[in-house]
Design an enzyme around this catalytic site. Structure first.
Site, PDB file in Angstrom:
ATOM      1  N   LYS A 283      -2.718   1.096 -11.686  1.00 54.25           N
ATOM      2  CA  LYS A 283      -2.356   0.978 -10.272  1.00 54.25           C
ATOM      3  C   LYS A 283      -1.684   2.249  -9.738  1.00 54.25           C
ATOM      4  O   LYS A 283      -1.469   2.373  -8.544  1.00 54.25           O
ATOM      5  CB  LYS A 283      -1.421  -0.210 -10.080  1.00 54.25           C
TER       6      LYS A 283
ATOM      7  N   TYR B 168       6.167 -12.812 -17.171  1.00 56.04           N
ATOM      8  CA  TYR B 168       5.840 -14.115 -17.702  1.00 56.04           C
ATOM      9  C   TYR B 168       5.479 -15.009 -16.523  1.00 56.04           C
ATOM     10  O   TYR B 168       6.306 -15.169 -15.618  1.00 56.04           O
ATOM     11  CB  TYR B 168       6.988 -14.741 -18.482  1.00 56.04           C
ATOM     12  N   GLN B 169       4.245 -15.512 -16.485  1.00 49.80           N
ATOM     13  CA  GLN B 169       3.090 -15.233 -17.328  1.00 49.80           C
ATOM     14  C   GLN B 169       2.518 -13.835 -17.037  1.00 49.80           C
ATOM     15  O   GLN B 169       2.448 -13.455 -15.871  1.00 49.80           O
ATOM     16  CB  GLN B 169       1.980 -16.250 -17.029  1.00 49.80           C
ATOM     17  N   PRO B 170       2.040 -13.158 -18.102  1.00 48.38           N
ATOM     18  CA  PRO B 170       1.275 -11.933 -17.849  1.00 48.38           C
ATOM     19  C   PRO B 170      -0.179 -12.303 -17.524  1.00 48.38           C
ATOM     20  O   PRO B 170      -0.568 -13.464 -17.671  1.00 48.38           O
ATOM     21  CB  PRO B 170       1.351 -11.210 -19.197  1.00 48.38           C
TER      22      PRO B 170
ATOM     23  N   TYR C  19      -2.534 -10.417 -19.113  1.00 48.10           N
ATOM     24  CA  TYR C  19      -3.181 -10.021 -20.372  1.00 48.10           C
ATOM     25  C   TYR C  19      -2.224 -10.332 -21.515  1.00 48.10           C
ATOM     26  O   TYR C  19      -1.103  -9.799 -21.551  1.00 48.10           O
ATOM     27  CB  TYR C  19      -3.531  -8.523 -20.325  1.00 48.10           C
ATOM     28  N   TYR C  20      -2.696 -11.186 -22.449  1.00 50.70           N
ATOM     29  CA  TYR C  20      -1.803 -11.720 -23.478  1.00 50.70           C
ATOM     30  C   TYR C  20      -1.770 -10.853 -24.744  1.00 50.70           C
ATOM     31  O   TYR C  20      -2.078 -11.310 -25.832  1.00 50.70           O
ATOM     32  CB  TYR C  20      -2.171 -13.177 -23.778  1.00 50.70           C
TER      33      TYR C  20
ATOM     34  N   HIS D 242       3.051  -6.123 -23.634  1.00 44.08           N
ATOM     35  CA  HIS D 242       3.164  -4.831 -22.954  1.00 44.08           C
ATOM     36  C   HIS D 242       4.373  -4.864 -22.030  1.00 44.08           C
ATOM     37  O   HIS D 242       4.792  -5.928 -21.579  1.00 44.08           O
ATOM     38  CB  HIS D 242       1.882  -4.497 -22.191  1.00 44.08           C
ATOM     39  N   VAL D 243       4.912  -3.678 -21.757  1.00 41.86           N
ATOM     40  CA  VAL D 243       6.133  -3.563 -20.960  1.00 41.86           C
ATOM     41  C   VAL D 243       5.828  -2.678 -19.756  1.00 41.86           C
ATOM     42  O   VAL D 243       5.176  -1.643 -19.884  1.00 41.86           O
ATOM     43  CB  VAL D 243       7.265  -2.945 -21.819  1.00 41.86           C
ATOM     44  N   HIS D 244       6.304  -3.110 -18.577  1.00 45.60           N
ATOM     45  CA  HIS D 244       6.094  -2.347 -17.342  1.00 45.60           C
ATOM     46  C   HIS D 244       7.286  -1.417 -17.101  1.00 45.60           C
ATOM     47  O   HIS D 244       8.435  -1.849 -17.211  1.00 45.60           O
ATOM     48  CB  HIS D 244       5.984  -3.303 -16.148  1.00 45.60           C
TER      49      HIS D 244
END
Ligand code: GTA
Length: 329
Positions: free
Chosen positions: A199, A261-263, A265-266, A269-271
């Site tokens: 993004k 949570y919820q992502p 893609y399971y 990963h950290v933003h």
């Protein structure tokens, strides 16, 4: 920042590469058969639009459903922010038409040179029904998920319905986006890959957005975390912040570091966002600060296995249907 500006042309090439890639989806009917050799512009000229899924005047984005050759596709158009380094050229090299003048106030329409008037385009092709729902504007509902709800409703659902993780494995195995990696710790237990989120156009740090994807497979989300993952989480937190400081000169105090949570893609990963940038999904109902996650696990090793967690679900999300069927909302 200078680094970002210097990478503008490279970024342009990456965008084109992304568009070239959609000509090679691994499906029965491959659009590349009819589109091989065409450039990125002709890829979009093949796009037959059917519906605007959602749009935001504030975000300056539009999500469009259509067909690329015979396949469902979503095209995301986004007007990027104005960057300071383009201002001189923008003022000197544009044409200006007066809209209105009233006392000390006047408004104009500015036609910038084409290279300062780019849009960011993301293409998802082939897009599944789940992708179409994801990008469709919908009402949201807050769900309170107990540990028992997780095992009996959420886990069976995500095991049967999740988005493919192929793009994640491509990054971890350096089959895609390898040249975009900002930092990697290759350790199989505590290591991760840090790279720009798709993004972010990487042209300005104001909307900086990176993701750290852990090498360890099998941790679906924060629900899968226990105290045994503390070394992994601390490593991502510490080394991710250091890498961002080194490359973008942004201190930890300017970063929002969190998990969804919820992502979507399971695979854990950290933003990493610039603090002032209100990224989609950074609100309290969905984002869990990594610092808080670490502290919660330090005080209770099974915190995320035992606590009730709240999150929003969109009207057409199949998981919401499951919660409704179970009489939970
Ligand atoms: N580098 O191939 C990829 C890639 N993909 C497929 C997803 N991501 C990728 N990054 C790279 N390469 O931040 C990124 C996503 C996201 C993260 C996954 O991985 O951009 P998540 O699992 O917590 O899921 O994070 P999340 O945040 O719900 O997913 P996503 O896609 O960000 O969707 C949230 C909302 O953001 C969407 O409903 C939509 O409204 C909006 N959105 C999605 N994509 C775009 C876009 N390209 N431009 C503008 N808005 C977008």
């Amino acid at each position: 920042m200078t680094d970002i500006v210097a990478k503008r042309d490279a970024g342009r090439e990456e965008n084109e590469e992304l568009l070239r890639d959609i000509k090679r989806p691994k499906t029965d009917k491959d659009p590349s058969e009819t589109m091989e050799g065409s450039d990125s512009r002709s890829v979009l000229s093949e796009f037959k639009m059917s519906k605007v899924l959602s749009e935001s005047a504030r975000e300056k984005t539009m999500f469009i459903h259509g067909k690329l050759v015979d396949q469902d596709a979503v095209v995301i158009l986004e007007k990027p922010p104005i960057t300071e380094d383009t201002l001189t050229e923008l003022f000197s090299g544009s044409t200006l038409a007066l809209d209105m003048k009233n006392d000390i106030y006047s408004t104009y329409r500015l036609q910038p040179p084409p290279h300062l008037n780019e849009m960011k385009v993301t293409v998802v092709c082939p897009a599944s029904e789940k992708h179409l729902k994801k990008y469709q504007r919908q009402e949201s509902y807050l769900v309170e998920e107990t540990a028992e709800d997780y095992s009996s409703i959420t886990l069976p659902y995500i095991e049967s319905q999740s988005f493919s993780l192929q793009w994640v494995y491509n990054i971890l195995e350096k089959k895609a986006e390898a040249e975009r990696i900002v930092y990697e710790d290759p350790d199989p237990d505590v290591g991760f890959v840090l790279l720009p989120d798709f993004k972010w156009n990487q042209k300005q740090v104001d909307d900086l957005y990176l993701i750290a994807i852990v090498h360890q497979k099998g941790i679906r989300s924060i629900r899968g975390l226990t105290a045994e993952h503390l070394p992994l989480l601390k490593n991502v937190f510490q080394k991710g912040k250091e890498a961002i400081m080194k490359k973008y000169e942004l201190p930890a105090s300017k970063l929002r570091v969190y998990l969804h949570y919820q992502p979507s893609y399971y695979h854990l990963h950290v933003h990493f966002n610039m603090l002032g940038y209100e990224a989609l999904g950074c609100g309290v109902e969905r984002a869990h600060l990594l610092g808080d996650v670490i502290q919660n696990l330090q005080s209770n090793p099974d915190y995320y296995k035992s606590h009730t967690l709240s999150f929003p679900l969109r009207a057409e999300d199949g998981l919401l249907t499951k919660f409704r069927e179970a009489g939970k909302i």
